[in-house]
Design an enzyme around this catalytic site. Structure first.
Site, PDB file in Angstrom:
ATOM      1  N   HIS A  25       0.857  -1.196   0.000  1.00  0.00           N
ATOM      2  CA  HIS A  25       0.000   0.000   0.000  1.00  0.00           C
ATOM      3  C   HIS A  25       0.888   1.240   0.000  1.00  0.00           C
ATOM      4  O   HIS A  25       1.276   1.770   1.035  1.00  0.00           O
ATOM      5  CB  HIS A  25      -0.936   0.024   1.206  1.00  0.00           C
ATOM      6  CG  HIS A  25      -2.045   1.013   1.062  1.00  0.00           C
ATOM      7  ND1 HIS A  25      -3.356   0.653   0.874  1.00  0.00           N
ATOM      8  CD2 HIS A  25      -2.042   2.363   1.033  1.00  0.00           C
ATOM      9  CE1 HIS A  25      -4.120   1.732   0.762  1.00  0.00           C
ATOM     10  NE2 HIS A  25      -3.328   2.794   0.857  1.00  0.00           N
ATOM     11  N   GLU A 212     -11.712   2.493   5.909  1.00  0.00           N
ATOM     12  CA  GLU A 212     -10.829   3.427   6.629  1.00  0.00           C
ATOM     13  C   GLU A 212     -11.669   4.600   7.119  1.00  0.00           C
ATOM     14  O   GLU A 212     -11.958   4.729   8.303  1.00  0.00           O
ATOM     15  CB  GLU A 212      -9.680   3.921   5.750  1.00  0.00           C
ATOM     16  CG  GLU A 212      -8.745   4.864   6.504  1.00  0.00           C
ATOM     17  CD  GLU A 212      -7.827   5.664   5.592  1.00  0.00           C
ATOM     18  OE1 GLU A 212      -6.771   6.103   6.079  1.00  0.00           O
ATOM     19  OE2 GLU A 212      -8.167   5.866   4.420  1.00  0.00           O
TER      20      GLU A 212
END
Length: 351
Positions: A25, A212
């Site tokens: 990521h 998130e």
């Protein structure tokens, strides 16, 4: 202020920079070194905001739309310093060097070519440049590198389909996945399902951001409508035990980025990042740095902060590194060699 340093390992603990790992990521412009940002801006007379100069890394929040807009604006300003093909090559080379210094063996870097197309001759020309630069960086540093093409959820879903077709053209030629980034609270995720279907037919890994800024319900949407095989973040799956059981059962890896979670206000501190909940449930977790340029923290620092915040043993940290490799698209031989080196790291006596 400055980049988060990697502390020396505590007595009786191993050096995390020597632990082989994969980085899954990492955003393109966000991987840039701060010193490179300042140098390129000075070269072309670009005036950067104080938050990217004197007050770096900047105070950030994504608690509301205004906070995310400020974060995105800083990212967009940073993107403007990339003016030439050599700038792109430098960015990839330095990102690779930094990952190698942190124990990286494999990196999947995420990029939205439409954000750079105007300056670099279109999305296809820019993708060619990135892939060529990634190959050069890999050859120079020894780090395995692949690209994830990501659509921007603040743009029209038709743009995402264009990028999915672009990614499909490069499947097997350096592009390994298709993603969806930017503020989860913007746009309608289901509208991007057709783009993900294009990528799925091409055999690309499906890696949207989810879980998130929004909670478990959005993770379900990513699984049900986008057929997510790995989730950018996904950390808020921890809030719903039934969902977390599904994530584990389906083998969906979570790209957890602790420092950015705290910087953006998702969690109040590093000890609140629910890593233990995820691991205890059997989830596959790959720690990532997200945007080191804005958060001031690179790959090994994610392991160091989680070691300190959650009192992780070296055996647990080694398993996190194994999971990052298993969740990657790294070639079998590279993965096997790195996994063997993790065993060697763990077998060695601590300093």
């Amino acid at each position: 202020m400055g980049q988060v340093p990697i502390p020396s390992p505590p007595p009786g603990r191993r050096d995390l920079r020597a632990l082989p790992k994969a980085h899954l990521h990492l955003h393109f412009t966000g991987s840039m070194r701060h010193t490179t940002l300042l140098e390129l801006a000075a070269r072309d007379g670009i005036v950067l905001p104080d938050a990217l100069v004197e007050h770096w890394p900047p105070p950030l929040s994504a608690a509301d739309e205004k906070g995310w807009f400020r974060f995105q604006r800083l990212y967009d300003v940073a993107r403007t310093v990339l003016r030439t093909p050599d700038d792109v090559r430098r960015l990839l080379r330095e990102a690779a060097e930094d990952d190698v210094a942190d124990g990286g063996r494999w990196m999947e870097i995420q990029v939205d070519p439409s954000g750079y197309a105007a300056r670099f001759g279109g999305v296809t020309a820019f993708t060619d440049l990135v892939l060529d630069a990634a190959a050069d960086a890999a050859a120079t540093t020894g780090l395995g590198i692949a690209v994830v093409i990501a659509a921007n959820r603040t743009r029209h879903p038709l743009d995402a389909r264009t990028l999915a077709r672009l990614a499909a053209q490069y499947a097997g030629r350096g592009v390994v996945g298709f993603g969806l980034s930017n503020d989860e609270r913007r746009g309608t995720t289901t509208d991007f399902a057709r783009a993900f279907a294009i990528a799925e037919r091409a055999g690309l890994l499906l890696v949207p951001h989810g879980g998130e800024l929004l909670g478990p319900a959005h993770v379900r949407t990513c699984l049900d409508d986008l057929h997510a095989q790995r989730l950018g973040h996904g950390v808020r799956s921890a809030e719903d035990p039934a969902l977390l059981d599904r994530v584990v059962a389906d083998g969906v890896a979570l790209e957890v980025c602790p420092t950015s979670n705290v910087a953006l206000g998702v969690y109040s501190d590093l000890s609140s990042v629910p890593l233990r909940v995820l691991l205890d449930a059997g989830a596959t977790v790959a720690l990532g740095a997200d945007d080191p340029l804005l958060f001031g923290s690179r790959l090994a620092a994610q392991y160091a902060t989680m070691r300190a915040a959650h009192d992780l043993t070296d055996a647990e940290l080694a398993e996190l590194a194994r999971m990052s490799l298993r969740a990657s698209q790294a070639p079998t031989d590279l993965r096997s060699a790195a996994l063997a080196d993790i065993d060697t790291w763990l077998a060695q006596s601590p300093a």
